[in-house]
Design a protein around this motif. Structure first.
Motif, short mmCIF file in Angstrom:
data_model
loop_
_atom_site.label_atom_id
_atom_site.label_comp_id
_atom_site.label_asym_id
_atom_site.label_seq_id
_atom_site.Cartn_x
_atom_site.Cartn_y
_atom_site.Cartn_z
N ARG A 240 1.00 1.93 6.25
CA ARG A 240 1.45 2.09 4.64
C ARG A 240 0.63 2.55 3.73
O ARG A 240 -0.01 2.56 2.64
CB ARG A 240 1.41 0.62 3.71
CG ARG A 240 2.26 -0.43 4.97
CD ARG A 240 1.34 -2.07 3.97
NE ARG A 240 2.04 -2.33 5.15
CZ ARG A 240 2.84 -3.65 4.95
NH1 ARG A 240 3.98 -3.18 3.42
NH2 ARG A 240 3.68 -4.50 6.08
N HIS A 275 8.27 3.05 4.57
CA HIS A 275 8.02 1.71 5.69
C HIS A 275 8.00 0.70 5.09
O HIS A 275 9.05 0.14 3.66
CB HIS A 275 6.39 1.86 4.98
CG HIS A 275 5.86 1.31 4.05
ND1 HIS A 275 5.66 0.03 3.89
CD2 HIS A 275 5.36 1.78 3.39
CE1 HIS A 275 5.75 -0.88 2.29
NE2 HIS A 275 5.19 1.10 2.03
N SER A 277 8.55 -3.18 4.38
CA SER A 277 8.08 -4.09 3.20
C SER A 277 7.83 -5.74 4.27
O SER A 277 7.68 -5.90 4.79
CB SER A 277 8.73 -4.72 2.23
OG SER A 277 9.32 -3.41 1.61
#
Length: 277
Positions: A240, A275, A277
């Motif tokens: 992230r 990315h 979630s």
């Protein structure tokens, strides 16, 4: 002659659940020493904790609440820099221990050899940085610290390839990019002792990234997947953050992390990996 009684997994778990910083660094070094001397049994008979034990201080804050460090040449700025680095190395002790204890049974003895040696290195780095802080009239725990450094470990706890892709091959590799600049800035402020500490850390981190890359590539080859493509997919899923140039290509190459992995991932200063979630 009786064999070793305690399992390597139990010894690692005990070190992970040691909260006090000095006790944790000694525990990590002792596990590595006992393993190297053949005094721990090859058994993975206990599970690793979901998260390690940490001390009550430092206060852990999200990145947006972290106070500004101030100018690097000021006393406040110097202390904040060394404290931030000490926290990174403190968490790195647990990252290496967890790597060995969580995945060692499936990855083999060489994997445990490598990551327990990394844990011992990180413990030594933390000791150097805490000593540096004390010479500056401070100590680890006196300032708040980043709360997100364990997140990558937690999110990859079920997949050794994902853990290797994100922790050594992204997070530690980022240290190869930024540490030389920090070292040079510290030296420019007349702190040769600090520059030597950072050079020692940089030299060791090249080896740590090499361990991660070596085991990642070997696992990919065993699983019949292309290592650079697998790495890119895992990073997209589990990391992230942003991969931002400039990259320290020479240090990354010395660590076995060729541009085949990261060269096309970040094409600009603000490139960001998608990315989930």
């Amino acid at each position: 002659m009786t064999g070793p009684r305690e399992s390597v997994a139990a010894a690692i778990r005990r070190a992970l659940l040691t909260p006090e910083p000095k006790a944790k660094l000694f525990a990590a070094r002792e596990v590595a020493r006992r393993w190297r001397l053949g005094r721990l049994a090859w058994r993975f008979d206990v599970a690793m904790p979901e998260s390690p034990a940490w001390p009550a201080e430092p206060e852990l804050l999200p990145p947006h609440r972290m106070p500004k460090r101030g100018k690097g040449g000021s006393e406040r700025g110097r202390i904040a820099l060394w404290h931030a680095l000490a926290h990174i190395e403190f968490v790195a002790i647990d990252l290496a221990l967890d790597m060995a204890g969580r995945f060692g049974g499936e990855m083999g003895r060489g994997f445990v050899d490598d990551f327990l040696s990394v844990a011992a290195d990180e413990a030594m780095h933390f000791a150097l940085l805490d000593r540096k802080l004390r010479r500056l009239g401070s100590a680890y725990g006196k300032l708040p610290a980043h709360d997100g450094l364990w997140q990558a470990a937690h999110e990859t706890r079920h997949d050794v390839r994902a853990r290797l892709a994100v922790v050594p091959m992204v997070l530690e590799a980022r240290g190869l990019d930024v540490t030389p600049t920090t070292r040079d800035r510290v030296r420019a402020h007349g702190d040769e002792d600090g520059a030597r500490i950072l050079q020692r850390i940089l030299d060791d981190e090249i080896r740590h990234v090499r361990f991660g890359t070596k085991h990642f590539v070997a696992r990919c080859e065993t699983d019949g997947v292309n290592p650079p493509e697998c790495w890119k997919n895992l990073v997209k899923t589990h990391f992230r953050g942003a991969l931002k140039p400039p990259f320290n290509d020479s240090a990354r190459s010395a660590a076995g992390l060729s541009r085949e992995f990261y060269g096309g991932v970040a094409s600009g200063a603000n490139a960001r990996l998608p990315h989930n979630s």
